[in-house]
Every structure is written in structure tokens, then in C-alpha cells.
Enzyme design. Structure first.
Site, PDB file in Angstrom:
ATOM      1  N   LYS A  83       0.856  -1.186   0.000  1.00 58.02           N
ATOM      2  CA  LYS A  83       0.000   0.000   0.000  1.00 58.02           C
ATOM      3  C   LYS A  83       0.894   1.239   0.000  1.00 58.02           C
ATOM      4  CE  LYS A  83      -4.362   0.759   2.427  1.00 58.02           C
ATOM      5  NZ  LYS A  83      -4.960   0.734   3.763  1.00 58.02           N
TER       6      LYS A  83
HETATM    7  C1  E4P Z   1      -8.417   1.593   3.705  1.00 61.58           C
HETATM    8  O1  E4P Z   1      -7.563   0.895   3.227  1.00 61.58           O
HETATM    9  C2  E4P Z   1      -8.286   2.270   5.001  1.00 61.58           C
HETATM   10  O2  E4P Z   1      -7.590   1.428   5.881  1.00 61.58           O
HETATM   11  C3  E4P Z   1      -9.596   2.550   5.682  1.00 61.58           C
HETATM   12  O3  E4P Z   1     -10.710   2.160   4.922  1.00 61.58           O
HETATM   13  C4  E4P Z   1      -9.693   3.862   6.372  1.00 61.58           C
HETATM   14  O4  E4P Z   1     -10.947   3.972   6.983  1.00 61.58           O
HETATM   15  P1  E4P Z   1     -11.283   5.060   8.112  1.00 61.58           P
HETATM   16  O5  E4P Z   1     -11.559   6.349   7.431  1.00 61.58           O
HETATM   17  O6  E4P Z   1     -12.509   4.519   8.786  1.00 61.58           O
HETATM   18  O7  E4P Z   1     -10.082   5.117   8.997  1.00 61.58           O
END
Ligand code: E4P
Length: 217
Positions: A83
Site C-alpha cells: 500500500k
Molecule cells: C483503507 O484501506 C483504510 O484502511 C480505511 O478504509 C480507512 O478507513 P477510516 O476512514 O474509517 O479510517
């Protein structure tokens, strides 16, 4: 549509994986912190639970160090998906890694132009954050719609991974728009199976069945 779970809690991942409905996992530094565990160790355990992509995020901000971190992370297992953030250095890293056959998830996407760049950089997944977009007065679902339109216009292979989903309506709308993947917290995924009339119906059937005095087994 593929279902990923957004957590580093291995108990929750095991529970969902046992349903056979889980296609992958996304983690981020905040979720790793929440787990209270060592990053490499928890990612390795998750990769052993699910066959699908498991996103593990680099933390460096410059391309060279991102590449070094990715080198370490991709050795954890074949299903690790690196990522990277949606920055110029992140996109450069994405291009280098995907050219080399590594799965890459470009994260923290908040505009369709950013998603266009990620597709051009060969991203396996683009992660637009629906909930955080909504929180800031924008329309997160409209963002998914715009990206879908652009990716279809040019037949980009990058999969739209709708992220930061907060409730079942987000999931439903993403499915209607045609997101390729959703990632959501375990509680949101479990909520998808719930309906008050299902519970009520079950109660009624159980009561009437008891009155028959019969058993199946
Ligand atoms: C995606 O890969 C992220 O980890 C995640 O969806 C972030 O979500 P949040 O806005 O609830 O922290």
C-alpha cells in the site's frame, strides 16, 4: 464484488474468513497500532489466514525508502499487496513495483484525478476514502461514481477498492455504482446480514415448530 475487511485484528479476520465470503484484508498504520502487535508478525499471520490480497502500508514518504520498505514487506508472503500513498513518490513507487509484478494498493485517494494517475501508474487497486470524504463535506459516493466512469472510458484494469466505509448503505451504494471491491470494518460486514424481519421471522418459525413437537435430527 469482492469483500475485504479493514482490520488488523486476527480474531475478527479468522471469524469472517470462516464464512468463505472474505476475499482480502486491508490494514493501515492506525489499525496496526490498534492491534498492539508487531507489524511484520501480524501481516504474516493475516497472510496465512486469507488467500487473497493483504494490504500492508509503507510509512516512508520518499520513493527510495518506500522501495526499501516494500522490498521487506513483499517478502512476507505471495499475497502481500503493497500500500502506497497517493503522492508523486507513491505513484513512482507504484509504477516500479507493478512493473515488477507486485500487487499495489494506492491509498488516501480523494479525487478522480488522483485515481486517474494511480491507474496510469499501473495500480492493482485504488482506494478512495468514502467516509472521510463525507466527513469533510464532500460526496464520497460521487467520487466512486466518477472513478468508475473514467476507468470504464479507458478500460483501466485498476480495481476500485471503496474504502473508509462506515455503514451498510455505503456498501449497497458502492455495489450499485460498480465498485470492484469494498473494504469495511468487521462490524459493518456483519451488519450486512442483519434484518429485523429476518429475526422476527425466525422467532415465529421457531415458536410454531416447537408446537409441532417434531425434530429433524
Ligand atoms: C483503507 O484501506 C483504510 O484502511 C480505511 O478504509 C480507512 O478507513 P477510516 O476512514 O474509517 O479510517
Amino acid at each position: 464484488m469482492k469483500f475485504f475487511v479493514d482490520t488488523a485484528d486476527t480474531a475478527d479476520i479468522r471469524e469472517l474468513a470462516a464464512t468463505g465470503l472474505l476475499d482480502g484484508v486491508t490494514t493501515n498504520p492506525t489499525l496496526i497500532h490498534k492491534s498492539g502487535r508487531k507489524f511484520m508478525e501480524v501481516v504474516e499471520e493475516i497472510c496465512g489466514i486469507v488467500d487473497g490480497p493483504v494490504s500492508a502500508e509503507v510509512v516512508a514518504l520518499d520513493h527510495e525508502t518506500m522501495m526499501k520498505e516494500a522490498e521487506i514487506l513483499r517478502k512476507i508472503a505471495d499475497n502481500v499487496c503493497i500500500k502506497v500513498p497517493l503522492t508523486i513518490d507513491g505513484l513512482k513507487t507504484c509504477k516500479a513495483l507493478t512493473d515488477d509484478g507486485t500487487l499495489v494498493n494506492v491509498t488516501l485517494c480523494f479525487s478522480a484525478n488522483q485515481a486517474l494517475l494511480a491507474a496510469k501508474a499501473g495500480a492493482s487497486f485504488i482506494s478512495p476514502f468514502v467516509g472521510r470524504h463525507d466527513d469533510n463535506g464532500f460526496d464520497g459516493l460521487k467520487l466512486i461514481e466518477d472513478i468508475r466512469l473514467i476507468y470504464d472510458n479507458y478500460q483501466f484494469d485498476t480495481e476500485i477498492l471503496a474504502a473508509s466505509l462506515r455503514h451498510p448503505i455505503h456498501v449497497l451504494e458502492c455495489a450499485k455504482i460498480g465498485a470492484d471491491v469494498i473494504t469495511a470494518p468487521p462490524a459493518v460486514i456483519k451488519m450486512l446480514s442483519k434484518h429485523v424481519l429476518t429475526d422476527k421471522g425466525l422467532e415465529g418459525f421457531a415458536a410454531d415448530w416447537a408446537k409441532t413437537g417434531q425434530t429433524i435430527l
